[in-house]
Design an enzyme around this catalytic site. Structure first.
Site, mmCIF file in Angstrom:
data_model
loop_
_atom_site.group_PDB
_atom_site.id
_atom_site.type_symbol
_atom_site.label_atom_id
_atom_site.label_comp_id
_atom_site.label_asym_id
_atom_site.label_seq_id
_atom_site.Cartn_x
_atom_site.Cartn_y
_atom_site.Cartn_z
ATOM 1 N N PHE A 1 0.773 -62.829 -2.382
ATOM 2 C CA PHE A 1 2.380 -63.103 -3.700
ATOM 3 C C PHE A 1 1.176 -63.163 -4.533
ATOM 4 C CE2 PHE A 1 4.388 -63.534 0.344
ATOM 5 C CZ PHE A 1 5.806 -62.593 -0.187
ATOM 6 N N PHE B 1 6.782 -54.503 -2.394
ATOM 7 C CA PHE B 1 7.660 -55.312 -1.608
ATOM 8 C C PHE B 1 9.237 -55.810 -2.008
ATOM 9 C CE2 PHE B 1 4.707 -58.652 0.427
ATOM 10 C CZ PHE B 1 5.720 -59.642 0.073
ATOM 11 N N ASP B 2 8.520 -56.749 -3.133
ATOM 12 C CA ASP B 2 9.519 -57.675 -4.072
ATOM 13 C C ASP B 2 8.877 -58.448 -5.113
ATOM 14 O OD1 ASP B 2 12.177 -59.002 -4.061
ATOM 15 O OD2 ASP B 2 11.973 -60.878 -2.183
ATOM 16 N N ILE C 1 8.199 -68.201 4.969
ATOM 17 C CA ILE C 1 6.854 -68.467 4.946
ATOM 18 C C ILE C 1 6.074 -69.837 4.854
ATOM 19 C CG2 ILE C 1 7.288 -66.332 5.744
ATOM 20 C CD1 ILE C 1 5.232 -65.616 3.519
ATOM 21 N N TYR D 1 7.762 -64.416 -8.694
ATOM 22 C CA TYR D 1 6.277 -63.996 -7.513
ATOM 23 C C TYR D 1 6.690 -63.232 -7.751
ATOM 24 C CZ TYR D 1 10.303 -63.304 -4.535
ATOM 25 O OH TYR D 1 11.375 -62.485 -3.522
ATOM 26 N N TYR E 1 5.191 -62.493 8.748
ATOM 27 C CA TYR E 1 6.514 -62.163 9.279
ATOM 28 C C TYR E 1 6.184 -61.892 10.613
ATOM 29 C CZ TYR E 1 8.464 -62.721 4.941
ATOM 30 O OH TYR E 1 9.370 -63.189 4.214
#
Length: 195
Positions: free
Chosen positions: A163, A100-101, A120, A89, A146
């Site tokens: 994502f 962010f990731d 999530i 991902y 979140y």
């Protein structure tokens, strides 16, 4: 005698009511087209677009886009609740498209059990029914992400998340081991023998 052509006169516009002084009244069909175009223009300005500093409404709908589809004949099994999934991902913020990731940056797939609350809600809902090799784009409003709390320094509260995901493998989830009945029966027999 040659035929003569007489040009027909243009019909006179009848002006009645609110149209008076502004030309002929619009035909009903034309009015509907104008109304539809006006509504479309209003909707286009009200919609938020990615990377322009805004988020989707926190209670908005999860958006699932299929980027790479796997034909049914090549998909013997689809992901379902309870499956252990192995995924790649990349996560970005909808508001500014900042990453962010990413599991790809670490070259390490992420593994979890679907539908068990390990991720999530947007993932638990958005990854059902996937085939190995399929790629999806999930746009997740904050209520399914979140929430108002956010996560760490990179995900502010109220953030809409995007994502890009790829399902690499579906594994059978580990099931909790049950105690064998033989041990229970032998324990009862030894307890009865002591009495």
């Amino acid at each position: 005698e040659p035929l003569s052509y007489k040009r027909p006169s243009a019909p006179k516009a009848v002006r009645v009511g609110p149209h008076e002084g502004r030309g002929p009244p619009m035909a009903p069909r034309r009015m509907r087209v104008v109304a539809l175009l006006a509504c479309a223009a209003c909707g286009a300005t009200a919609a938020t677009k990615a990377c322009q500093g805004e988020n989707l409404p926190s209670d908005g709908q999860l958006r699932i886009g299929v980027k790479k589809r796997v034909p049914d004949e090549e998909c013997p099994r689809k992901s379902k609740s309870g499956d252990k999934l192995s995924m790649h991902y990349t996560g970005t913020l909808y508001s500014d498209c900042s990453k962010f990731d990413s599991s790809l940056d670490r070259d390490s797939p992420f593994e979890f059990e679907l539908g068990k609350g390990q991720v999530i809600k947007g993932w638990d809902q958005g990854l059902r029914g996937m085939c190995v090799g399929e790629k999806r784009k999930l746009t997740i409003p904050s209520d399914l992400g979140y929430g108002d709390a956010g996560s760490g320094d990179k995900i502010p509260g109220g953030s809409t998340l995007v994502f890009d995901v790829e399902l690499l493998e579906i594994k059978d989830a580990t099931k909790p081991k049950k105690k064998s009945r033989k041990k229970k029966k032998s324990a009862k027999k030894s307890a009865a023998a002591e009495i």
